[in-house]
Write a protein that holds these residues in place. Structure first.
Motif, PDB file in Angstrom:
ATOM      1  N   LEU A 557     -39.409 -27.831 -21.248  1.00 19.92           N
ATOM      2  CA  LEU A 557     -39.007 -29.219 -21.035  1.00 19.92           C
ATOM      3  C   LEU A 557     -38.279 -29.792 -22.240  1.00 19.92           C
ATOM      4  O   LEU A 557     -37.496 -30.730 -22.106  1.00 19.92           O
ATOM      5  CB  LEU A 557     -40.238 -30.090 -20.736  1.00 19.92           C
ATOM      6  CG  LEU A 557     -41.088 -29.706 -19.526  1.00 19.92           C
ATOM      7  CD1 LEU A 557     -42.226 -30.694 -19.371  1.00 19.92           C
ATOM      8  CD2 LEU A 557     -40.257 -29.650 -18.273  1.00 19.92           C
ATOM      9  N   VAL A 558     -38.538 -29.236 -23.418  1.00 18.47           N
ATOM     10  CA  VAL A 558     -38.009 -29.802 -24.653  1.00 18.47           C
ATOM     11  C   VAL A 558     -36.583 -29.334 -24.918  1.00 18.47           C
ATOM     12  O   VAL A 558     -35.737 -30.104 -25.378  1.00 18.47           O
ATOM     13  CB  VAL A 558     -38.922 -29.442 -25.835  1.00 18.47           C
ATOM     14  CG1 VAL A 558     -38.358 -29.969 -27.149  1.00 18.47           C
ATOM     15  CG2 VAL A 558     -40.321 -30.003 -25.612  1.00 18.47           C
ATOM     16  N   ARG A 559     -36.289 -28.090 -24.634  1.00 18.35           N
ATOM     17  CA  ARG A 559     -34.966 -27.548 -24.947  1.00 18.35           C
ATOM     18  C   ARG A 559     -34.495 -26.666 -23.792  1.00 18.35           C
ATOM     19  O   ARG A 559     -35.255 -26.345 -22.884  1.00 18.35           O
ATOM     20  CB  ARG A 559     -35.000 -26.748 -26.242  1.00 18.35           C
ATOM     21  CG  ARG A 559     -36.014 -25.606 -26.249  1.00 18.35           C
ATOM     22  CD  ARG A 559     -35.982 -24.870 -27.580  1.00 18.35           C
ATOM     23  NE  ARG A 559     -36.945 -23.781 -27.627  1.00 18.35           N
ATOM     24  CZ  ARG A 559     -38.189 -23.900 -28.059  1.00 18.35           C
ATOM     25  NH1 ARG A 559     -38.611 -25.076 -28.480  1.00 18.35           N
ATOM     26  NH2 ARG A 559     -39.008 -22.866 -28.078  1.00 18.35           N
ATOM     27  N   ASP A 560     -33.223 -26.292 -23.880  1.00 18.65           N
ATOM     28  CA  ASP A 560     -32.626 -25.449 -22.845  1.00 18.65           C
ATOM     29  C   ASP A 560     -33.224 -24.056 -22.905  1.00 18.65           C
ATOM     30  O   ASP A 560     -33.443 -23.500 -23.991  1.00 18.65           O
ATOM     31  CB  ASP A 560     -31.115 -25.364 -23.035  1.00 18.65           C
ATOM     32  CG  ASP A 560     -30.436 -26.694 -22.768  1.00 18.65           C
ATOM     33  OD1 ASP A 560     -30.992 -27.477 -21.983  1.00 18.65           O
ATOM     34  OD2 ASP A 560     -29.361 -26.950 -23.344  1.00 18.65           O
ATOM     35  N   MET A 561     -33.508 -23.493 -21.724  1.00 21.57           N
ATOM     36  CA  MET A 561     -34.067 -22.153 -21.621  1.00 21.57           C
ATOM     37  C   MET A 561     -33.050 -21.258 -20.926  1.00 21.57           C
ATOM     38  O   MET A 561     -32.393 -21.670 -19.976  1.00 21.57           O
ATOM     39  CB  MET A 561     -35.381 -22.168 -20.827  1.00 21.57           C
ATOM     40  CG  MET A 561     -36.464 -23.033 -21.438  1.00 21.57           C
ATOM     41  SD  MET A 561     -37.094 -22.385 -22.987  1.00 21.57           S
ATOM     42  CE  MET A 561     -37.880 -20.893 -22.404  1.00 21.57           C
ATOM     43  N   GLU A 562     -32.950 -20.061 -21.406  1.00 24.51           N
ATOM     44  CA  GLU A 562     -32.046 -19.104 -20.786  1.00 24.51           C
ATOM     45  C   GLU A 562     -32.505 -18.813 -19.355  1.00 24.51           C
ATOM     46  O   GLU A 562     -33.658 -18.493 -19.118  1.00 24.51           O
ATOM     47  CB  GLU A 562     -32.018 -17.811 -21.594  1.00 24.51           C
ATOM     48  CG  GLU A 562     -31.024 -16.791 -21.081  1.00 24.51           C
ATOM     49  CD  GLU A 562     -30.982 -15.539 -21.935  1.00 24.51           C
ATOM     50  OE1 GLU A 562     -30.245 -14.611 -21.589  1.00 24.51           O
ATOM     51  OE2 GLU A 562     -31.698 -15.518 -22.961  1.00 24.51           O
ATOM     52  N   GLY A 563     -31.589 -18.930 -18.447  1.00 25.69           N
ATOM     53  CA  GLY A 563     -31.915 -18.708 -17.045  1.00 25.69           C
ATOM     54  C   GLY A 563     -32.140 -19.983 -16.262  1.00 25.69           C
ATOM     55  O   GLY A 563     -32.244 -19.950 -15.038  1.00 25.69           O
ATOM     56  N   LEU A 564     -32.213 -21.135 -16.965  1.00 26.37           N
ATOM     57  CA  LEU A 564     -32.442 -22.407 -16.278  1.00 26.37           C
ATOM     58  C   LEU A 564     -31.215 -23.312 -16.291  1.00 26.37           C
ATOM     59  O   LEU A 564     -31.215 -24.341 -15.617  1.00 26.37           O
ATOM     60  CB  LEU A 564     -33.616 -23.160 -16.929  1.00 26.37           C
ATOM     61  CG  LEU A 564     -35.022 -22.782 -16.480  1.00 26.37           C
ATOM     62  CD1 LEU A 564     -36.045 -23.594 -17.233  1.00 26.37           C
ATOM     63  CD2 LEU A 564     -35.202 -22.978 -14.994  1.00 26.37           C
ATOM     64  N   GLN A 565     -30.192 -22.967 -17.080  1.00 26.86           N
ATOM     65  CA  GLN A 565     -29.047 -23.867 -17.205  1.00 26.86           C
ATOM     66  C   GLN A 565     -28.376 -24.095 -15.863  1.00 26.86           C
ATOM     67  O   GLN A 565     -27.956 -25.219 -15.557  1.00 26.86           O
ATOM     68  CB  GLN A 565     -28.029 -23.303 -18.201  1.00 26.86           C
ATOM     69  CG  GLN A 565     -28.519 -23.278 -19.638  1.00 26.86           C
ATOM     70  CD  GLN A 565     -29.260 -22.002 -19.974  1.00 26.86           C
ATOM     71  OE1 GLN A 565     -29.739 -21.311 -19.088  1.00 26.86           O
ATOM     72  NE2 GLN A 565     -29.367 -21.686 -21.255  1.00 26.86           N
ATOM     73  N   ASP A 566     -28.267 -23.047 -15.066  1.00 23.79           N
ATOM     74  CA  ASP A 566     -27.570 -23.178 -13.792  1.00 23.79           C
ATOM     75  C   ASP A 566     -28.437 -23.800 -12.703  1.00 23.79           C
ATOM     76  O   ASP A 566     -27.918 -24.255 -11.679  1.00 23.79           O
ATOM     77  CB  ASP A 566     -27.083 -21.805 -13.322  1.00 23.79           C
ATOM     78  CG  ASP A 566     -26.099 -21.182 -14.305  1.00 23.79           C
ATOM     79  OD1 ASP A 566     -25.443 -21.961 -15.032  1.00 23.79           O
ATOM     80  OD2 ASP A 566     -26.004 -19.942 -14.352  1.00 23.79           O
ATOM     81  N   GLU A 567     -29.744 -23.818 -12.904  1.00 22.78           N
ATOM     82  CA  GLU A 567     -30.647 -24.334 -11.874  1.00 22.78           C
ATOM     83  C   GLU A 567     -30.907 -25.830 -12.022  1.00 22.78           C
ATOM     84  O   GLU A 567     -31.258 -26.495 -11.056  1.00 22.78           O
ATOM     85  CB  GLU A 567     -31.981 -23.581 -11.926  1.00 22.78           C
ATOM     86  CG  GLU A 567     -31.859 -22.091 -11.619  1.00 22.78           C
ATOM     87  CD  GLU A 567     -33.211 -21.415 -11.591  1.00 22.78           C
ATOM     88  OE1 GLU A 567     -34.227 -22.128 -11.596  1.00 22.78           O
ATOM     89  OE2 GLU A 567     -33.263 -20.167 -11.573  1.00 22.78           O
ATOM     90  N   LEU A 568     -30.763 -26.366 -13.235  1.00 21.24           N
ATOM     91  CA  LEU A 568     -31.111 -27.757 -13.487  1.00 21.24           C
ATOM     92  C   LEU A 568     -29.854 -28.617 -13.512  1.00 21.24           C
ATOM     93  O   LEU A 568     -28.869 -28.279 -14.180  1.00 21.24           O
ATOM     94  CB  LEU A 568     -31.850 -27.889 -14.824  1.00 21.24           C
ATOM     95  CG  LEU A 568     -33.167 -27.122 -14.966  1.00 21.24           C
ATOM     96  CD1 LEU A 568     -33.781 -27.386 -16.324  1.00 21.24           C
ATOM     97  CD2 LEU A 568     -34.136 -27.481 -13.860  1.00 21.24           C
ATOM     98  N   ASP A 569     -29.888 -29.712 -12.787  1.00 18.72           N
ATOM     99  CA  ASP A 569     -28.803 -30.673 -12.871  1.00 18.72           C
ATOM    100  C   ASP A 569     -29.218 -31.820 -13.782  1.00 18.72           C
ATOM    101  O   ASP A 569     -30.291 -31.801 -14.381  1.00 18.72           O
ATOM    102  CB  ASP A 569     -28.431 -31.178 -11.481  1.00 18.72           C
ATOM    103  CG  ASP A 569     -29.638 -31.720 -10.725  1.00 18.72           C
ATOM    104  OD1 ASP A 569     -30.685 -31.966 -11.369  1.00 18.72           O
ATOM    105  OD2 ASP A 569     -29.547 -31.881  -9.493  1.00 18.72           O
ATOM    106  N   GLU A 570     -28.369 -32.808 -13.899  1.00 14.38           N
ATOM    107  CA  GLU A 570     -28.652 -33.928 -14.798  1.00 14.38           C
ATOM    108  C   GLU A 570     -29.906 -34.691 -14.375  1.00 14.38           C
ATOM    109  O   GLU A 570     -30.669 -35.179 -15.217  1.00 14.38           O
ATOM    110  CB  GLU A 570     -27.446 -34.866 -14.844  1.00 14.38           C
ATOM    111  CG  GLU A 570     -26.213 -34.259 -15.494  1.00 14.38           C
ATOM    112  CD  GLU A 570     -25.080 -35.257 -15.615  1.00 14.38           C
ATOM    113  OE1 GLU A 570     -25.312 -36.433 -15.241  1.00 14.38           O
ATOM    114  OE2 GLU A 570     -23.997 -34.882 -16.076  1.00 14.38           O
ATOM    115  N   GLU A 571     -30.112 -34.772 -13.082  1.00 15.90           N
ATOM    116  CA  GLU A 571     -31.302 -35.492 -12.600  1.00 15.90           C
ATOM    117  C   GLU A 571     -32.578 -34.767 -12.990  1.00 15.90           C
ATOM    118  O   GLU A 571     -33.567 -35.403 -13.397  1.00 15.90           O
ATOM    119  CB  GLU A 571     -31.212 -35.643 -11.087  1.00 15.90           C
ATOM    120  CG  GLU A 571     -32.347 -36.459 -10.483  1.00 15.90           C
ATOM    121  CD  GLU A 571     -32.195 -36.643  -8.983  1.00 15.90           C
ATOM    122  OE1 GLU A 571     -33.114 -37.189  -8.359  1.00 15.90           O
ATOM    123  OE2 GLU A 571     -31.140 -36.241  -8.447  1.00 15.90           O
TER     124      GLU A 571
END
Length: 1087
Positions: A557-571
């Motif tokens: 939740l605190v920082r970007d994780m590899e593998g989650l950048q494409d799954e999470l949008d701004e919301e």
């Protein structure tokens, strides 16, 4: 023997058995043990006889004499002779054996009937030994011996000893095993056990019974092992399978041993166990050792095992490598664990004999002695040891850690774990503590993660998933507490349980490493669950260690994780960041310790800054507000750093608001005027550099002025500087309406409201200056609209006309507040001006504006009607009910009217915009703005230097951006306007520059604005002020008293002053090098 001859023998035996009186049962037994082809042929030739004939034949057989007994034994021996075969598999032989046993029971009943005829069993015991073949002879001997003991004619121990020794005559493995199985079966109820009727001085005691069973067990085990060495090596697997099917025959001896009533612990320890273990170890057979050790553990009581634990465990390292020692050890530990669970007093006894230490030592010894032992067996053995430790010693966590350590060392020596069976066993090993203990306890073990590192990534994820599921159950406050798990409290409510669970999990050093094995999506779900539980339970994070541990848990939740950048949008990111923002308020040090609180928030800040701009704009503001709640002057450095980091995100508006909040706190709560001034300075810098949009500029400027107006602790000098800076920024806004409203708001900076205990700033001259400037801007906006021949847009609000009403309201406010500079005469003149504007065509149709103006006039009338001091102040004001719009004056007439109105304090400004300083002028020159130089010209009477020097002194290069048209104050403007119109169109953006920024530039700007030029402004300070800061090339001049030739030389000289390196003469021409301010013209460089 040929098939036909064998068939004749079977037919003859069947006929003779029937004639001997054994009837159809003997014939059926013979039929079952006959090969299928032979059996069919026997059935075909079986003689038929009538029932009456059969009864007569049986009657004759029952009345037979002694010779008939011999015939019966002879025919029985012929029947049992079928057990001599070696052609059947053990399974088929077992079927034949069971059928023969059924017939032997009939023969035993026949022997009992013979006893009723006063035929002694001793004769029968001797008679059966005359059989020709040893296998039938011994079966008959066992049957007769059982009848002999049951009849009480001979001591049991003598018959048992005799029979068990006689059975040694059959050494064929299969035949010998079944023979001894029959022996122990028929003698089972005839043993001289304690309390048995066969016990006695002559019949023997339990020791004789033990001896009989042990001897029989030893011989059977030897025969069983011997089966492995018969036949071809190619059939070894088949023989092992067949041997496994016969294991129960050997195990019956141990079962009957354990069922003896007279078996005591001393007899078991001194007699039974040593002989059994000696036989098990000495046989050196994998199957035999595996089965017999399990049988010993299963059939004998638990207290016997506990008392002989050392001897029992001492035999395990001596077993063959093929023996699954882990199975034996697991079985033993499970029995002892269940024994301890049923009787808690046993735990002390186990501790007395150091059961765990012995088992752990044996496991280590087994692993060392069998390096070829598969990793799966090693893991299974230690898994059983771990389960035993968790059940018997639940409070001894060091035992669990020791097991994990030794298991890790043993598996590490065997290399990476790739065998699926080994992986499964290691997973079971790691899952055992989770079933026995709380997950908090498990993840606190030092060697738990090291064991996990031995697994393949896929298996690691499986274990991590189970751990995470356990944690989720732990975090769920409504989950029923499981009885097999340990908890620190049982009487707390759900919220207290949740808080305790959260605090416990925050102490897990290895939990983040377990989470690293999960998929990114699952990591985020777990982190979200942890934060929600902390918030729901109200758990306070009170130390840096807890904060660091918590942020390592919720890293997804605190920082970007590899593998989650494409799954999470701004919301999704905003949702995660909002959870973190709420979490900030749980970071509270106990007892109001400001140092501890500072350390905790600093740790949180360090983690939040790694989250990127999208998260920082949500997480840094609550962090700053949490710091503002601490009453400590030393916190403002932290606040300044947080706001600066937020400005770098960039989140300019948020950072600006944060700077202003900190400034107000430093001024009003901490009384730190210097710190508050610094925060305002940073707010202005941020406003100038990072607020790009005009609407954002308006909002930001309003926030700055509103905050400054509420700060009373700032020193007058610093406050005056801030007010001046705010006023200058108000004049730089894009729209004139915004400029006017901002200047009106700026007037309140000079007149703070009264506040108890505070000294309000009151500057009447500053108020009047702002109000006059607002009038000037409003008039310019009105004139610009009139020149363009446009009406206010529908969405323009009150329009430029509304600015005059707003200015009137501000005048009235300060008049009510007692500002001496606002007199009734000034108000009256303003009322006439506003009435004129409201009578215009563009204002008459604006209903909201007319309502606003009517309310303002109603206020004046209300004040006049009040009476008293207020009425006295308003008595001189004359309110026009129907104001009339006067005709539009020509440009020069308007200029003369403005000069006349200056005496009354109300100046109707020309259409020219507010003056611009040299900084703003330089920025405007980068666009399409043109400088109108009215100082000199080659054809002007005002020129003071030759034309060549004038051209060299232009403020822009190339000179196309500078237009020279001479003008002096008081000069007729018609010729001037004509000259300008010949060179510049009316839509041009013009900055009028004179020599010193005096009256000449203002009048020239007003003339051009009145003539229809849309954008005209005068330069403050004129040419002299511009040249002090900027050079003709547009580069900033160096500081006073220092000279540099080129930018490179400036850098080499070590000048650490902003802008110095950019202030150099193009090309490095020493003859044309410029001098900084402070050196007289013509002065030479110091040598």
């Amino acid at each position: 023997m040929r098939g036909d001859e064998r068939w004749r023998r079977h037919v003859h035996a069947a006929t003779e058995l029937r004639a001997a009186g054994l009837g159809r049962d003997a014939f059926a037994a013979l039929q079952a043990c006959t090969p299928l082809s032979t059996r069919c042929r026997v059935t075909m030739v079986e003689p038929s006889y009538a029932p009456d004939e059969q009864k007569a034949w049986l009657k004759d057989a029952s009345n037979a004499d002694d010779d008939n007994m011999k015939e019966a034994l002879r025919y029985s021996a012929a029947l049992l002779g079928e057990l001599r075969t070696s052609l059947l598999s053990p399974q088929k032989y077992y079927e034949l054996y069971m059928q023969a046993c059924d017939e032997l029971r009939n023969l035993e009943m026949f022997f009992r009937e013979e006893q009723a005829k006063v035929r002694p069993h001793a004769d029968l015991y001797d008679l059966v030994q005359h059989a020709g073949n040893i296998v039938p002879r011994l079966y008959l001997l066992c049957t007769a011996g059982a009848c002999y003991i049951r009849g009480g004619e001979a001591p049991a121990k003598l018959i048992l000893r005799d029979v068990v020794e006689m059975c040694k005559g059959v050494q064929h493995p299969t035949r010998g095993l079944f023979l001894r199985a029959y022996l122990v079966q028929v003698m089972r109820g005839l043993l001289p056990d304690t309390g048995s009727k066969f016990e006695g001085e002559e019949g023997g005691n339990v020791v004789d019974a033990l001896e009989f069973l042990l001897v029989n067990f030893t011989e059977m085990n030897k025969l069983w092992v011997r089966m492995a060495h018969q036949g071809s090596p190619r059939d070894r697997e088949k023989r092992d399978r067949e041997r496994s099917q016969l294991s129960d025959l050997v195990g019956k001896n141990l079962t009957y041993l354990s069922q003896l009533d007279g078996l005591t612990f001393q007899l078991y320890r001194d007699v039974v166990l040593p002989r059994v273990l000696e036989q098990v170890v000495s046989c050196r057979d994998d199957i035999a050792q595996q089965y017999l050790m399990q049988c010993v553990i299963m059939v004998f009581p638990d207290e016997f095992h506990l008392g002989t634990l050392q001897a029992l465990l001492g035999a395990l390292p001596q077993l063959q490598p093929g023996v699954r020692v882990h199975t034996v050890l697991s079985l033993l530990m499970d029995r002892l664990a269940n024994y301890a669970a049923g009787d808690h007093s046993v735990v002390a006894q186990m501790s007395g004999v150091d059961a765990f230490g012995q088992m752990s030592g044996v496991a280590l010894k087994v692993v060392e002695q069998h390096p070829e032992m598969p990793g799966a067996d090693v893991a299974a053995m230690y898994s059983a040891l771990l389960a035993f430790s968790g059940t018997v010693y639940p409070d001894q966590l060091e035992y669990v850690d020791r097991v994990l350590q030794t298991c890790h060392n043993a598996l590490q020596r065997r290399g990476p774990i790739t065998d699926p069976r080994a992986e499964k066993q290691v997973v079971a090993l790691l899952s055992t503590p989770l079933d026995k203990y709380d997950v908090v306890t498990v993840l606190g073990l030092a060697h738990y993660p090291s064991v996990m590192e031995l697994l393949q990534p896929r298996v690691k994820r499986e274990v991590a998933t189970k751990i995470v599921q356990t944690v989720l159950l732990l975090f769920c406050p409504k989950q029923p507490r499981q009885l097999n798990r340990r908890c620190c409290c049982c009487s707390c409510n759900e919220a207290q349980h949740a808080k305790q669970r959260c605090c416990s999990v925050l102490g897990l050093a290895h939990y983040p490493s377990v989470m690293e094995l999960l998929q990114p999506r699952v990591k985020r779900e777990v982190a979200t669950k942890i934060v929600q539980t902390v918030l729901r339970g109200g758990t306070l994070i009170s130390s840096v260690d807890q904060a660091e541990m918590l942020f390592s848990f919720i890293a997804p939740l605190v920082r970007d994780m590899e593998g989650l950048q494409d799954e999470l949008d701004e919301e999704d990111i905003a949702e995660d960041a909002s959870l973190l923002a709420r979490l900030v308020h749980q970071l509270q040090a106990p007892g109001g310790d400001s140092d501890a609180q500072y350390a905790v928030l600093q740790a949180a800040q360090r983690h939040f800054l790694t989250g990127g701009p999208q998260r920082a704009k949500h997480t840094l503001p609550p962090l700053a507000f949490a710091a503002l709640q601490v009453d400590a002057a030393t916190w403002y450095r932290f606040l300044h750093q947080t706001a600066s980091e937020l400005a770098a995100v960039p989140a300019a508006e948020l950072a600006l608001q944060l700077f202003l909040t900190c400034a107000h706190s430093a001024s009003e709560e901490a009384g730190l005027d210097v710190t508050a001034y610094e925060f305002f300075e940073q707010a202005f810098v941020l406003y100038e550099e990072s607020i790009p949009d005009s609407r954002q500029e308006v909002r930001a400027l309003q926030s700055i002025m509103g905050t400054l107006n509420r700060c009373y602790a700032i020193a007058p000098e610093e406050r005056a500087a801030l007010c001046h800076k705010a006023a200058s920024y108000c004049a730089k806004l894009l729209k004139r309406v915004d400029q006017c409203q901002a200047v009106l708001a700026c007037s309140h900076l000079h007149w703070q409201p009264e506040k108890e205990g505070k000294q309000a700033a009151r500057d009447e001259q500053g108020v009047l200056s702002c109000l006059k400037r607002a009038l000037k801007i409003a008039n310019a906006a009105q004139q610009q609209l009139a020149v363009a021949a446009k009406r206010p847009a529908a969405d323009a609000g009150l329009g430029p006309g509304g600015l005059f009403v707003e200015i009137l309201n501000h005048y009235l406010y300060f008049f009510d507040q007692g500002c001496q500079q606002i007199t009734a005469a000034v108000l009256q003149s303003l009322l006439e001006l506003v009435a004129n504007e409201m009578a215009a065509e563009g204002c008459r149709d604006n209903e909201p504006l007319q309502a606003f103006y009517a309310n303002t006039l109603a206020h004046i009338r209300q004040q006049k009607a009040k009476g008293g001091e207020a009425a006295a102040r308003y008595d001189g004001l004359q309110v026009q009910l129907q104001p009339q719009r006067q005709p539009q004056a020509r440009p020069f007439t308007a200029l003369r009217q403005r000069q006349r109105q200056q005496a009354a304090g109300v100046c109707r400004a020309a259409a020219a915009g507010p003056p611009v300083d040299v900084e703003m002028a330089r920025k405007l020159l980068d666009g399409q703005t043109v400088v109108l130089d009215i100082r000199y010209g080659s054809q002007s009477v005002f020129h003071r230097m030759p034309a060549a020097e004038y051209e060299a002194g232009r403020i822009t290069k190339p000179p196309r951006r500078t237009v020279g048209v001479p003008f002096a104050a008081g000069q007729d403007g018609a010729a001037f306007v004509a000259q300008v119109a010949a060179q510049l169109p009316s839509r041009a953006r013009i900055i009028v520059m004179c020599a010193d920024g005096g009256q000449a530039s203002e009048e020239a700007a007003a003339l051009l604005a009145a003539a229809g030029y849309e954008s005209v402004a005068a330069m403050e300070g004129g040419y002299q002020a511009y040249c002090q800061v900027w050079g003709p090339s547009g580069k900033r001049r160096p500081p006073a008293g220092r000279w540099v030739s080129t930018g490179k030389e400036a850098l080499k000289s070590g000048l650490n002053i902003p802008g110095v390196a950019e202030s150099y003469d193009e090309g490095g021409n020493l003859q044309q090098a410029r001098w900084a301010k402070g050196l007289a013209p013509g002065e030479t460089l110091p040598q």
